[in-house]
Design an enzyme around this catalytic site. Sequence first.
Site, short mmCIF file in Angstrom:
data_model
loop_
_atom_site.label_atom_id
_atom_site.label_comp_id
_atom_site.label_asym_id
_atom_site.label_seq_id
_atom_site.Cartn_x
_atom_site.Cartn_y
_atom_site.Cartn_z
N SER A 38 -16.97 -6.82 7.15
CA SER A 38 -16.83 -7.74 6.00
C SER A 38 -15.57 -8.92 6.51
O SER A 38 -15.14 -8.71 7.45
CB SER A 38 -15.71 -7.03 5.18
N HIS A 55 -21.13 -9.10 6.89
CA HIS A 55 -21.02 -8.87 5.37
C HIS A 55 -20.26 -10.02 4.72
O HIS A 55 -18.85 -9.96 4.94
CB HIS A 55 -20.35 -7.60 5.28
N ASP A 108 -18.42 -11.68 1.76
CA ASP A 108 -17.75 -11.42 0.45
C ASP A 108 -17.35 -12.58 -0.19
O ASP A 108 -16.55 -13.44 0.04
CB ASP A 108 -16.47 -10.38 0.69
N MET A 157 -16.63 -14.40 -3.52
CA MET A 157 -15.87 -14.29 -4.71
C MET A 157 -15.66 -15.65 -5.42
O MET A 157 -15.08 -16.57 -4.68
CB MET A 157 -14.43 -13.46 -4.46
N HIS A 197 -22.50 -10.71 -0.21
CA HIS A 197 -22.08 -9.94 -1.44
C HIS A 197 -21.50 -10.69 -2.37
O HIS A 197 -20.49 -11.03 -2.25
CB HIS A 197 -21.33 -8.79 -0.89
N MET A 229 -19.93 -11.73 -5.46
CA MET A 229 -19.04 -11.22 -6.73
C MET A 229 -18.89 -12.40 -7.46
O MET A 229 -17.50 -12.88 -7.37
CB MET A 229 -17.76 -10.59 -6.09
N MET A 241 -20.40 0.33 -4.54
CA MET A 241 -19.11 0.08 -4.27
C MET A 241 -18.09 1.34 -4.37
O MET A 241 -18.06 1.96 -5.42
CB MET A 241 -18.50 -0.94 -5.25
N GLY A 245 -13.17 -6.86 -5.23
CA GLY A 245 -12.07 -8.14 -5.51
C GLY A 245 -11.36 -8.29 -4.22
O GLY A 245 -10.73 -9.46 -3.87
N GLY A 284 -9.71 -6.54 -0.20
CA GLY A 284 -9.94 -5.66 1.04
C GLY A 284 -8.57 -4.39 0.98
O GLY A 284 -7.80 -4.73 0.12
N GLY A 285 -8.82 -3.64 1.88
CA GLY A 285 -7.75 -2.67 2.02
C GLY A 285 -7.50 -1.59 0.90
O GLY A 285 -6.37 -1.16 0.79
N GLY A 292 -16.12 -0.49 1.09
CA GLY A 292 -14.77 -0.31 0.27
C GLY A 292 -14.06 0.90 0.81
O GLY A 292 -14.39 2.02 0.46
N GLY A 343 -13.92 -3.55 6.46
CA GLY A 343 -13.00 -4.91 6.82
C GLY A 343 -11.74 -4.38 7.66
O GLY A 343 -11.64 -4.67 8.88
N SER A 344 -10.77 -3.85 6.86
CA SER A 344 -9.59 -3.54 7.58
C SER A 344 -9.58 -2.61 8.59
O SER A 344 -8.89 -2.53 9.69
CB SER A 344 -8.56 -3.13 6.34
C1 DX5 Z 1 -14.08 -5.92 -1.83
C2 DX5 Z 1 -15.35 -6.25 -0.75
C3 DX5 Z 1 -15.20 -5.14 0.65
C4 DX5 Z 1 -13.84 -4.87 1.03
C5 DX5 Z 1 -14.08 -4.37 2.38
O1 DX5 Z 1 -14.39 -6.29 -3.01
O2 DX5 Z 1 -16.48 -6.12 -1.16
O3 DX5 Z 1 -16.32 -5.70 1.45
O4 DX5 Z 1 -13.20 -5.98 1.22
O5 DX5 Z 1 -12.87 -4.07 2.75
P1 DX5 Z 1 -12.11 -2.88 3.13
O6 DX5 Z 1 -12.96 -2.14 4.39
O7 DX5 Z 1 -10.84 -3.24 3.69
O8 DX5 Z 1 -11.83 -1.81 1.84
ZN ZN Z 2 -18.23 -6.58 -0.04
#
Ligand code: DX5
Ligand code: ZN
Length: 228
Positions: free
Chosen positions: A15, A40, A42, A44, A73, A75, A144, A149, A151-152, A183, A204-205
Amino acid sequence: MASNSDALSIEICPSILPADFSRLGEEVKMLEDSGADRIHWDVMDGNFVPNLTVGPDVVASCRKCVTIPFEAHLMVEDPDLLAPLYVEAGCDLIMVHVESVRHLDRTLNEILKLGAKAGVTLNPSTPLETIENVIHLVDQVLIMSVNPGFGGQKYLASQEPKITKLRNSIAEQGHAIDIEIDGGINEGTISQATSAGANIFVAGSAIFNHPEGPASAISALREIAVNT
Ligand code: DX5
Ligand code: ZN
């Protein structure tokens, strides 16, 4: 335990959320060089989720930096308006949230007509029944494992039975559909998600914060998933 179909590959999809947005082009190149299978995005809109990220022009400007596929993705409150813009920006796969689409069959068909692959995404509180009549239209279902919304967040193991039920149901119907999970995926959770039936992993993280860097993170995640 559900098993992944032999035809479906294991893929690790970083991500962009934790990336340095002031140099996104270099960040996606670094992810490709680190072994990422896809990027990926994200997306938003500050409305469907309380956070705001990248528009299609940003994605388009990064498209020329790498050759690996882009997935969006979305959102967003109005995926019908925005999906075509992300296809035009170079996304190969567009994933819409069931919760934000009024006419899901129509929306997925429109994405397919644009020449992209179509995916559906389910929030943790959304049941599988919401997609059973459109499953033939999708290349991928995104489950999900956090509320979208940010990460982390902490991985929600409560989503695993949903993944297993979906994996078994698509295997019975003979579809080759990817199940992606998004997630809280890290070296401590990816094995459970794989056992449940997921084959595509967003992280992501776990990738950006790995002490030995993104390439080590991606290969460690892949190794665990492949050997599960
Ligand atoms: C959340 C995002 C994810 C998320 C992944 O809304 O869709 O892609 O940020 O991040 P980690 O791996 O840090 O949960
Ligand atoms: Zn995502």
